[in-house]
Design a protein around this motif. Structure first.
Motif, PDB file in Angstrom:
ATOM      1  N   TRP A 131      90.467  -8.061   0.945  1.00  0.00           N
ATOM      2  CA  TRP A 131      91.163  -8.055   0.053  1.00  0.00           C
ATOM      3  C   TRP A 131      92.338  -6.843  -0.275  1.00  0.00           C
ATOM      4  O   TRP A 131      93.343  -6.911  -1.120  1.00  0.00           O
ATOM      5  N   LEU A 188      84.292 -15.280   4.079  1.00  0.00           N
ATOM      6  CA  LEU A 188      85.706 -15.337   3.451  1.00  0.00           C
ATOM      7  C   LEU A 188      86.691 -16.291   4.621  1.00  0.00           C
ATOM      8  O   LEU A 188      87.587 -16.728   4.261  1.00  0.00           O
ATOM      9  N   ASP A 199      82.218 -10.676   6.478  1.00  0.00           N
ATOM     10  CA  ASP A 199      83.433 -11.137   5.764  1.00  0.00           C
ATOM     11  C   ASP A 199      84.268 -12.290   6.530  1.00  0.00           C
ATOM     12  O   ASP A 199      84.652 -13.200   5.697  1.00  0.00           O
ATOM     13  N   ASN A 204      89.292  -7.588  -6.039  1.00  0.00           N
ATOM     14  CA  ASN A 204      89.003  -9.322  -5.623  1.00  0.00           C
ATOM     15  C   ASN A 204      89.766 -10.012  -6.616  1.00  0.00           C
ATOM     16  O   ASN A 204      89.631  -9.605  -7.987  1.00  0.00           O
TER      17      ASN A 204
END
Length: 242
Positions: free
Chosen positions: A52, A9, A5, A113
């Motif tokens: 998220w 992200l 992640d 998401n």
């Protein structure tokens, strides 16, 4: 998963330690008689949290522990919610209110998401785990577990509260006396003034656009080079027929 992640992200979130019930099986016996024993234990555990579904205090800056609270979102089926009845700490009357109300129908089935537009009907319940500060009066009204060990003169209490949809179903005193959140956020690369970092995709966005533009230009030029080409300069050549 946390590292994945963070790279993709910009941030990865780990939760822990938190209590988790585990069971172990053992065969015991004497003089030909065997017996299966199942021992249940509560042990500290850690887990990955979907980025998220993680909502720290917006004013926390670069460190989530500098904020006043943290929210974590989860989704449970009705069976899993029903299984919470009778478990220590959970308020049975509140659980039944949540079950009677039913799911809120706003669960995004694709990992929540925001890139996936639209809401999808789902039979799961939205669960919120709140870690932060509440007043002693609020915790008393929730029948918080462990409140007996807190002085009534204390105005604010470090709390951990579970809500199903909008109904609080569990309240406990934060097991960490410092009130620190049991969440840890890892930034791939620091982003000034924000807890969420910069991921690889964002880091290479500019050179990626350059490579994409150059590749498109190369392919366009190649397609032209593969076809017929006419070169003409007026006045240099005269046709034989005038």
């Amino acid at each position: 998963k946390v590292v994945h992640d963070a790279a993709r992200l910009g941030s990865g979130v780990l939760k822990g330690p938190f209590p988790e019930k585990t069971s172990a099986k053992a065969m015991t016996g004497d003089k030909g008689t065997m017996k299966l024993e199942i021992v249940e234990k509560i042990k500290p555990s850690v887990k990955w949290v979907d980025l998220w579904n993680f909502f720290p205090d917006a004013s926390c800056g670069e460190n989530i522990h500098h904020g006043s609270y943290v929210f974590e979102r989860d989704f449970l089926s009705e069976r899993r919610v029903t299984d919470l009845i009778g478990q220590p700490g959970y308020i049975e009357s509140q659980l039944r209110i949540a079950i009677e109300a039913g799911p809120d129908g706003k669960v995004n089935t694709d990992g929540a998401n925001p890139a996936n537009k639209g809401q999808y009907k789902d039979s799961r319940y939205t669960v919120w785990y709140f870690t932060g500060v509440l007043t002693y009066k609020d915790m008393e009204s929730l029948g918080a577990v462990g409140l007996d060990n807190v002085s009534k003169d204390k105005k604010d209490v470090y709390a951990v509260v579970t809500l199903i949809n909008d109904t609080p179903v569990e309240a406990t005193i934060n097991p960490l006396e410092s009130g620190e959140f049991n969440y840890h956020a890892m930034a791939w690369r620091r982003r000034t003034g924000h807890w969420a970092g910069v991921g690889i995709a964002e880091q290479i966005a500019t050179p990626q656009r350059m490579v994409t533009a150059a590749t498109r230009l190369l392919m366009s030029n190649t397609s032209k080079s593969a076809g017929s080409q006419i070169v003409m300069q007026r006045g240099l050549m005269q046709p034989a027929d005038g």
